[in-house]
Design a protein around this motif. Structure first.
Motif, short mmCIF file in Angstrom:
data_model
loop_
_atom_site.label_atom_id
_atom_site.label_comp_id
_atom_site.label_asym_id
_atom_site.label_seq_id
_atom_site.Cartn_x
_atom_site.Cartn_y
_atom_site.Cartn_z
N LYS A 142 2.71 3.40 2.75
CA LYS A 142 2.10 4.81 3.02
C LYS A 142 3.31 5.95 2.33
CE LYS A 142 1.76 2.67 7.36
NZ LYS A 142 2.34 1.99 8.94
N LYS A 143 4.14 5.94 1.83
CA LYS A 143 5.01 7.12 1.12
C LYS A 143 4.08 7.76 -0.15
CE LYS A 143 8.03 7.46 4.06
NZ LYS A 143 6.89 8.50 5.34
N TRP A 144 3.60 6.03 -0.48
CA TRP A 144 3.01 6.34 -2.10
C TRP A 144 1.87 6.82 -1.97
CZ3 TRP A 144 6.70 6.33 -5.31
CH2 TRP A 144 7.52 5.17 -5.85
N ALA A 145 1.19 7.23 -1.19
CA ALA A 145 -0.17 7.01 -0.14
C ALA A 145 0.26 8.79 -0.36
CB ALA A 145 -0.68 6.70 0.75
N ARG A 146 1.05 8.84 -0.04
CA ARG A 146 1.08 10.06 0.94
C ARG A 146 1.54 11.44 -0.36
NH1 ARG A 146 0.20 15.11 3.98
NH2 ARG A 146 1.92 16.13 4.71
N ASN A 154 16.57 11.48 -4.77
CA ASN A 154 16.92 10.69 -3.85
C ASN A 154 16.10 11.95 -2.62
OD1 ASN A 154 18.26 8.74 -3.93
ND2 ASN A 154 20.01 10.27 -4.83
N PHE A 155 15.45 11.77 -2.30
CA PHE A 155 14.30 13.06 -1.11
C PHE A 155 13.94 12.13 0.23
CE2 PHE A 155 11.15 11.53 -4.09
CZ PHE A 155 10.36 11.70 -3.46
N ILE A 156 13.56 13.05 0.99
CA ILE A 156 13.04 12.68 1.90
C ILE A 156 11.66 13.06 2.36
CG2 ILE A 156 13.34 13.16 4.99
CD1 ILE A 156 16.17 12.96 4.10
N ALA A 201 12.91 2.47 -3.75
CA ALA A 201 12.69 2.19 -2.91
C ALA A 201 13.17 3.43 -2.08
CB ALA A 201 14.42 1.14 -2.86
N LEU A 202 13.10 2.60 -0.22
CA LEU A 202 12.64 3.05 0.97
C LEU A 202 13.69 2.99 2.29
CD1 LEU A 202 11.16 5.16 2.03
CD2 LEU A 202 9.33 3.41 3.20
N TYR A 203 14.86 4.09 2.61
CA TYR A 203 15.33 3.27 3.14
C TYR A 203 14.91 4.87 4.28
CZ TYR A 203 19.83 2.24 5.87
OH TYR A 203 20.43 2.56 6.60
N GLU A 204 14.40 3.56 5.74
CA GLU A 204 14.25 4.66 6.50
C GLU A 204 13.35 6.00 6.45
OE1 GLU A 204 17.92 6.57 8.51
OE2 GLU A 204 18.31 4.63 9.77
N LYS A 205 13.65 6.92 6.14
CA LYS A 205 12.29 8.02 5.52
C LYS A 205 12.97 9.00 4.40
CE LYS A 205 10.48 9.91 9.60
NZ LYS A 205 10.83 10.91 10.67
#
Length: 152
Positions: free
Chosen positions: A118-122, A148-150, A40-44
């Motif tokens: 976009k996070k998965w692609a990164r 948990n990581f940014i 899950a994504l919350y903010e960044k």
């Protein structure tokens, strides 16, 4: 929240060979070894990450929501979710509603509306650059507290 699959072996676009000799390597295109990740994504911040060496179905997704994601949430949320068949099972919708979160269903085929994509692609880009085939090590290297990581 979303899930993504990562092949066990990343393809390396470069290689080396003696001068005048072609660089030849093999790759099993039929190999189906993948690790699926739910998060899950919350903010960044990516959180509640969980890995599976099998396809994700409604049973796995339900257990992840109940035992991993919901305990990680500190407040009621609007959950943005795509229209995967197992997301829409009655059991999962009841669980999401029982927890008190609001569900925002995305229109079909709208990856530009899912910031987590976009996070998965990164992550795939970083994995390719670091030539890291071990997914858990990749997540750990990005941030040692890898549940948990940014990720900017």
């Amino acid at each position: 929240m979303d899930e993504s699959g990562f092949d066990h072996e990343s393809i390396h676009p470069y290689g080396s060979a003696p001068i005048g000799k072609p660089c030849i390597d093999g790759y099993n295109w039929q190999g189906k070894k993948r690790t699926n990740v739910i998060g899950a994504l919350y903010e960044k911040m990516l959180f509640a990450l969980y890995y599976f060496d099998k396809n994700i179905n409604d049973e796995i997704f339900y257990d992840w929501c109940k035992h991993t994601q919901f305990p990680s949430l500190r407040t009621k949320c609007v959950i943005v979710i795509d229209n995967a068949r197992f997301h829409k099972s009655k059991r999962i919708q009841e669980l999401l509603n029982r927890h008190g979160d609001r569900i925002l269903w995305l229109q079909p085929y709208s990856p530009n509306l899912k910031p987590i994509d976009k996070k998965w692609a990164r992550l795939r880009f970083l994995r390719q650059g670091w030539m890291q085939n071990y997914l858990s090590k990749l997540f750990y290297d990005i941030f040692p507290d890898y549940n948990n990581f940014i990720l900017n």
